[in-house]
Design a protein around this motif. Sequence first.
Motif, short mmCIF file in Angstrom:
data_model
loop_
_atom_site.label_atom_id
_atom_site.label_comp_id
_atom_site.label_asym_id
_atom_site.label_seq_id
_atom_site.Cartn_x
_atom_site.Cartn_y
_atom_site.Cartn_z
N PRO A 1 0.82 -1.20 0.00
CA PRO A 1 0.00 0.00 0.00
C PRO A 1 0.85 1.24 0.00
O PRO A 1 1.93 1.27 0.61
CB PRO A 1 -0.79 -0.12 1.31
N PRO A 2 0.42 2.29 -0.68
CA PRO A 2 1.16 3.55 -0.69
C PRO A 2 1.44 3.99 0.73
O PRO A 2 0.54 4.01 1.57
CB PRO A 2 0.22 4.52 -1.40
N PRO A 3 2.68 4.27 1.04
CA PRO A 3 3.15 4.61 2.37
C PRO A 3 2.32 5.67 3.06
O PRO A 3 1.95 5.53 4.21
CB PRO A 3 4.57 5.11 2.15
N VAL A 4 2.02 6.73 2.38
CA VAL A 4 1.21 7.81 2.94
C VAL A 4 0.68 8.64 1.80
O VAL A 4 1.32 8.73 0.77
CB VAL A 4 2.03 8.74 3.86
N PRO A 5 -0.45 9.26 2.01
CA PRO A 5 -1.05 10.08 0.96
C PRO A 5 -0.09 11.13 0.43
O PRO A 5 0.09 11.30 -0.73
CB PRO A 5 -2.25 10.72 1.65
N HIS A 6 0.55 11.81 1.34
CA HIS A 6 1.46 12.86 0.95
C HIS A 6 2.34 13.17 2.14
O HIS A 6 1.88 13.20 3.27
CB HIS A 6 0.69 14.11 0.53
N ARG A 7 3.59 13.43 1.91
CA ARG A 7 4.56 13.65 2.98
C ARG A 7 4.56 12.48 3.95
O ARG A 7 3.55 12.10 4.49
CB ARG A 7 4.21 14.92 3.78
N ALA A 8 5.72 11.94 4.22
CA ALA A 8 5.78 10.79 5.11
C ALA A 8 7.00 10.82 6.00
O ALA A 8 7.85 9.97 5.95
CB ALA A 8 5.79 9.51 4.29
#
Lengths: 266, 266
Positions: free
Chosen positions: B235-242
């Motif tokens: 799954p994508p690590p985080v929507p935006h900024r991580a």
Amino acid sequence: MATGRTHRPATRSRGIPEATVARLPLYLRALTALSERSVPTVSSEELATAAGVNSAKLRKDFSYLGSYGTRGVGYDVEYLVYQISRELGLTQDWPVVIVGIGNLGAALANYGGFASRGFRVAALIDADPTMAGKPVAGIPVQHTDELEKIITDNGVSIGVIATPAGAAQQVCDRLVAAGITSILNFAPTVLTVPDGVDVRKVDLSIELQILAFHEQRKAGEEVTAPEEAAGAVPPPPVPHRAPSGGPGADSGRQGPDGDVPAVMPA
Amino acid sequence: MATGRTHRPATRSRGIPEATVARLPLYLRALTALSERSVPTVSSEELATAAGVNSAKLRKDFSYLGSYGTRGVGYDVEYLVYQISRELGLTQDWPVVIVGIGNLGAALANYGGFASRGFRVAALIDADPTMAGKPVAGIPVQHTDELEKIITDNGVSIGVIATPAGAAQQVCDRLVAAGITSILNFAPTVLTVPDGVDVRKVDLSIELQILAFHEQRKAGEEVTAPEEAAGAVPPPPVPHRAPSGGPGADSGRQGPDGDVPAVMPA
DNA sequence: CATTGTGAAGCGGTTCACAGCT
DNA sequence: AGCTGTGAACCGCTTCACAATG
């Protein structure tokens, strides 16, 4: 070059420029190094320097992937590593076969850079029956006869050709027929492939020739840039059109070994 | 890339486009093959096909060299071979040194394509003292200590770096200091060189990554082009900024061997 | 009259420079 | 205040199409 034909106008997708794609691995490498040093963020300026490009280009490149940076701050290293890996398709692993296990093929088999980036050497293939079974880089070499079976059984879609030039097209045809759709070609020949198959080429002697061209220019300029530089060059064969005798000096160069059977024996 | 800076606007000379220079070796190879089959002339169409380019491009390329064809007829093969060889600087022979005699270095040393095109392997150099004296491709390996002397004594201006990534920059610096002005780099690193020195780079893993990118696209399209294709991707690590935890799945990939010590031991 | 040589248009990529966010 | 993201200018290479020519 090396990319498909007119390329599907389909999906009208977010098309990443080919030039950008070619640089993503460079960024990835620089980012991986930063990641290992536990650097949390980088500015476009720093990363660009590390990757050997200029920052405007880097930012433009990243803009094709999405807005992964933070204004006033920079880019999150880990996050970018992941995004670029994903974009390049390196989050899955790619089985590859290497055909032609001579010096170069063996060098490639031993190349650590493959394994570390999602690539896995699924098989080594050579036409020489005496090589069959012999392990190279820990992997037993298999005979060309098995080629189709190996590719099918392992679901290989990427092939590396490291055979002599003379065998390359034939090997290429078999790889393609067996289902390979991406080829990295080290043999000094132009490969003909059907649409939908990508070929990238690495040619040692071409790179050297390009260097020689520039080197010659440098040498010429040192001496106030006369027309024939060193003067060691033979006289121009003929003013124009020369069907008569031969091409001046030695167009044949030493040894008629033509295009050279490449690096490896077979 | 790889060329000098703003490049002298000097001599305002007949500047051959870099893209054209990069294709000249291709034409030369095709022409050499024709020459061996004693074909006297070729049309731009035929030669272009043999070289894997289109004829308009070929004619434009040749137009930078001069008017070497005959309208209604084509090009004289031998004459062209000579002209291109001369343009590329292959009528003289270029001594080259190969530094880093591991698998790849050895493969390069054995590569016939060098000798046949005006290049001569003047020396093989390696940092491993136990390799010193051992012949590779008929040439005894010399120790790195001799580097400067070898280059000076043989008037070498072209160097090939086939060392591990970690040693490349250092070797590069020594080569440049010793007078080398053209470098072919096989190590997976960005080399920094002073102005006036040309660097060309051949990077195995980058080529594969580019292929993987296209391969992934193909796979995605087969299935009506969904967003995550195989679905095997984490799954994508985080929507935006991580900046929080880590980058989702396994950004570190297996083994922290970083950029891989390249192909050869040393 | 087949084929080269080349102006001119087209295209992709690079660079500039600044608006937009944080 | 600092750095990203990007429209727009720019540049080089490719392609077109045709005039020039042996």
